[in-house]
Write a protein that holds these residues in place. Structure first.
Motif, PDB file in Angstrom:
ATOM      1  N   ASN A   1      90.987 -18.830  38.372  1.00  0.00           N
ATOM      2  CA  ASN A   1      91.176 -20.283  38.342  1.00  0.00           C
ATOM      3  C   ASN A   1      89.999 -21.038  37.738  1.00  0.00           C
ATOM      4  O   ASN A   1      90.060 -21.455  36.584  1.00  0.00           O
ATOM      5  N   ALA A   2      88.919 -21.188  38.462  1.00  0.00           N
ATOM      6  CA  ALA A   2      87.832 -22.077  38.036  1.00  0.00           C
ATOM      7  C   ALA A   2      86.760 -21.313  37.265  1.00  0.00           C
ATOM      8  O   ALA A   2      86.797 -20.092  37.136  1.00  0.00           O
ATOM      9  N   THR A   3      85.782 -22.076  36.733  1.00  0.00           N
ATOM     10  CA  THR A   3      84.643 -21.468  36.044  1.00  0.00           C
ATOM     11  C   THR A   3      83.337 -22.029  36.602  1.00  0.00           C
ATOM     12  O   THR A   3      82.578 -21.332  37.255  1.00  0.00           O
TER      13      THR A   3
ATOM     14  N   TYR B   1      93.642 -27.967  30.843  1.00  0.00           N
ATOM     15  CA  TYR B   1      92.330 -28.536  30.527  1.00  0.00           C
ATOM     16  C   TYR B   1      91.958 -29.518  31.640  1.00  0.00           C
ATOM     17  O   TYR B   1      92.809 -30.255  32.142  1.00  0.00           O
ATOM     18  N   ASN B   2      90.664 -29.550  32.035  1.00  0.00           N
ATOM     19  CA  ASN B   2      90.325 -30.436  33.157  1.00  0.00           C
ATOM     20  C   ASN B   2      89.036 -31.224  32.947  1.00  0.00           C
ATOM     21  O   ASN B   2      88.409 -31.649  33.914  1.00  0.00           O
ATOM     22  N   SER B   3      88.626 -31.432  31.699  1.00  0.00           N
ATOM     23  CA  SER B   3      87.465 -32.277  31.436  1.00  0.00           C
ATOM     24  C   SER B   3      87.939 -33.713  31.200  1.00  0.00           C
ATOM     25  O   SER B   3      89.034 -33.920  30.659  1.00  0.00           O
TER      26      SER B   3
ATOM     27  N   PHE C   1      87.686 -18.878  30.285  1.00  0.00           N
ATOM     28  CA  PHE C   1      88.199 -19.327  28.994  1.00  0.00           C
ATOM     29  C   PHE C   1      87.127 -20.146  28.292  1.00  0.00           C
ATOM     30  O   PHE C   1      86.233 -20.709  28.932  1.00  0.00           O
ATOM     31  N   TYR C   2      87.220 -20.213  26.945  1.00  0.00           N
ATOM     32  CA  TYR C   2      86.191 -20.938  26.190  1.00  0.00           C
ATOM     33  C   TYR C   2      86.312 -22.448  26.337  1.00  0.00           C
ATOM     34  O   TYR C   2      85.370 -23.185  26.035  1.00  0.00           O
ATOM     35  N   GLN C   3      87.455 -22.949  26.792  1.00  0.00           N
ATOM     36  CA  GLN C   3      87.632 -24.377  27.021  1.00  0.00           C
ATOM     37  C   GLN C   3      87.487 -24.671  28.509  1.00  0.00           C
ATOM     38  O   GLN C   3      87.856 -23.829  29.340  1.00  0.00           O
ATOM     39  N   PRO C   4      86.966 -25.869  28.878  1.00  0.00           N
ATOM     40  CA  PRO C   4      86.932 -26.231  30.305  1.00  0.00           C
ATOM     41  C   PRO C   4      88.341 -26.388  30.847  1.00  0.00           C
ATOM     42  O   PRO C   4      89.154 -27.110  30.264  1.00  0.00           O
TER      43      PRO C   4
END
Length: 307
Positions: free
Chosen positions: A192-194, A291-293, A131-134
Motif C-alpha cells: 500500500n504505502a511508501t 495517486y495521492n499527492s 512505485f515511482y509515483q507517489p
C-alpha cells in the motif's frame, strides 16, 4: 537470530554505512526478504522490521523448518532515508537500477554488488517494492516474466491479485530481474504505502509473507485465511493519466469497483480554484493504484485499473 553486517562503506563526511541483515535458522538458503532500497520507503522497512519480530518468535518456538536459513534485510539505503531523500544522497542514482553491481564502479554500483553477493543463492526472494509515483496500492504480488517464472507460486501469498509483467530494458538492472537470472524465484510485494506507515496494510503484507513461507514449508505458522489469488498479465490493467496540471483530488479509493465513465478524480487550477479536468475511467474494473499527492503534473499516471 543472528545479526550481521552484509556490506560496509566508509564515508569521509558521515558515519560508516553498514547494511544489516538478520539471519534465522541454519542450512539451505531458503528465503531472502529485502525492504527499503530507497530513502522514502518507510513502509517497506517497517514491514521488514515486523518480519524480524515474527521470525524471532517462530524461531524461539521451533517453528522454522530444519536445515533452513532465512535472511531479512530491512534497509539498504538509510543514508538517504535519514535526510528525507529518495535516491542516493551524493549523485541521485537509484541503487535498484544498479544490479548485479560492480565492485570497482560508482558508489551505488558497489553497494549493489556488495548486497547482491549476499543475496545470491537463495531459493526464493521477496522485495518489498514501491512505485515511482507517489500513491497507494491495493496490496498485491508481482513477478517479472523472465522465462524462469512459475506464476502459480504467487497464489501461496494469498493476496487478492498476482500480476505478471514483461520486463522492460531498464528492468534488467533491478534486484528482482537479477535474482531470477541467478535462479532465485523472485517476487515483489506491494504493501500500500511508501513514505508513511499504514499498519493495516503492513499486517496484510506480513501475513501474506508468512502464508507464503508456510505453504513453501519454510516455517510452520498460523495466519488468517487469504484470498484465492487471481493471476493476471499486466496487459489486463489500464493506466489513467491526468489531462492537466493542478491541485489533485481523488474521489475513489483503492480496492473500489468502478464502471466505465465513472469519475475517479478532479484537478483544479491552484490559483483560481476552477475545475480544469475530470479523470474518468474508460474501463470497468478494480482500482489497484491511486495517486495521492496534492499537486499533479499533466500526463501523470494517477490511477491503475484491473480490467
Amino acid at each position: 537470530m543472528k545479526k550481521s553486517i552484509l556490506f560496509s562503506l566508509r564515508s569521509p563526511y558521515r558515519e560508516q554505512l553498514d547494511i544489516v541483515g538478520f539471519h534465522f535458522g541454519h542450512g539451505k538458503k531458503a528465503l531472502a526478504i529485502v525492504g527499503a532500497m530507497r530513502g522514502n520507503e518507510v513502509q517497506q522497512m517497517y514491514v521488514c522490521s515486523r518480519m524480524v519480530q515474527a521470525l524471532k518468535k517462530l524461531e524461539s518456538s521451533g517453528k522454522l523448518a530444519e536445515d533452513t536459513e532465512i535472511l531479512v534485510v530491512p534497509c539498504v539505503n538509510y543514508y538517504s532515508m535519514n535526510i528525507g531523500k529518495r535516491f542516493w544522497t551524493m549523485d541521485n542514482t537509484d541503487i535498484n537500477r544498479m544490479f548485479p553491481g560492480y565492485d570497482q564502479g560508482e558508489t551505488t554500483q558497489r553497494i549493489a554488488d556488495g548486497v547482491f553477493s549476499q543475496l545470491k543463492g537463495y531459493e526464493y526472494g521477496i522485495q518489498l517494492a514501491s512505485f515511482y509515483q507517489p500513491g497507494i496500492f491495493l496490496p498485491h504480488v508481482k513477478m517479472m516474466d523472465t522465462g524462469f517464472t512459475d506464476s502459480e507460486i504467487m497464489k501461496d501469498f494469498g493476496l487478492e491479485f498476482g500480476i505478471i509483467r514483461k520486463p522492460r530494458p531498464y528492468d534488467t538492472t533491478t534486484l528482482n530481474f537479477n535474482w531470477q537470472v541467478w535462479e532465485t524465484k523472485a517476487f515483489s510485494v506491494y504493501a500500500n504505502a511508501t513514505d508513511v506507515i499504514d499498519v493495516k496494510a503492513a499486517d496484510e503484507a506480513v501475513n501474506a509473507i508468512l502464508r507464503f513461507m508456510n505453504n513453501r514449508s519454510i516455517v510452520s505458522a498460523k495466519t488468517p485465511p487469504g484470498y484465492i489469488t487471481e493471476i493476471l498479465d499486466e496487459s489486463q490493467t489500464q493506466q489513467l493519466r491526468s489531462e492537466a496540471a493542478g491541485l489533485f483530488f481523488r474521489v475513489t479509493d483503492i480496492g473500489k469497483t468502478v464502471e466505465n465513465g465513472d469519475i475517479l478524480g478532479r484537478i483544479y487550477d491552484p490559483l483560481d480554484g476552477e475545475l480544469v479536468a475530470e479523470i474518468r475511467t474508460p474501463v470497468s474494473g478494480t482500482v489497484y493504484f491511486a495517486y495521492n499527492s496534492p499537486l499533479i503534473n499533466a500526463k501523470t499516471v494517477c490511477f491503475k485499473i484491473i480490467k
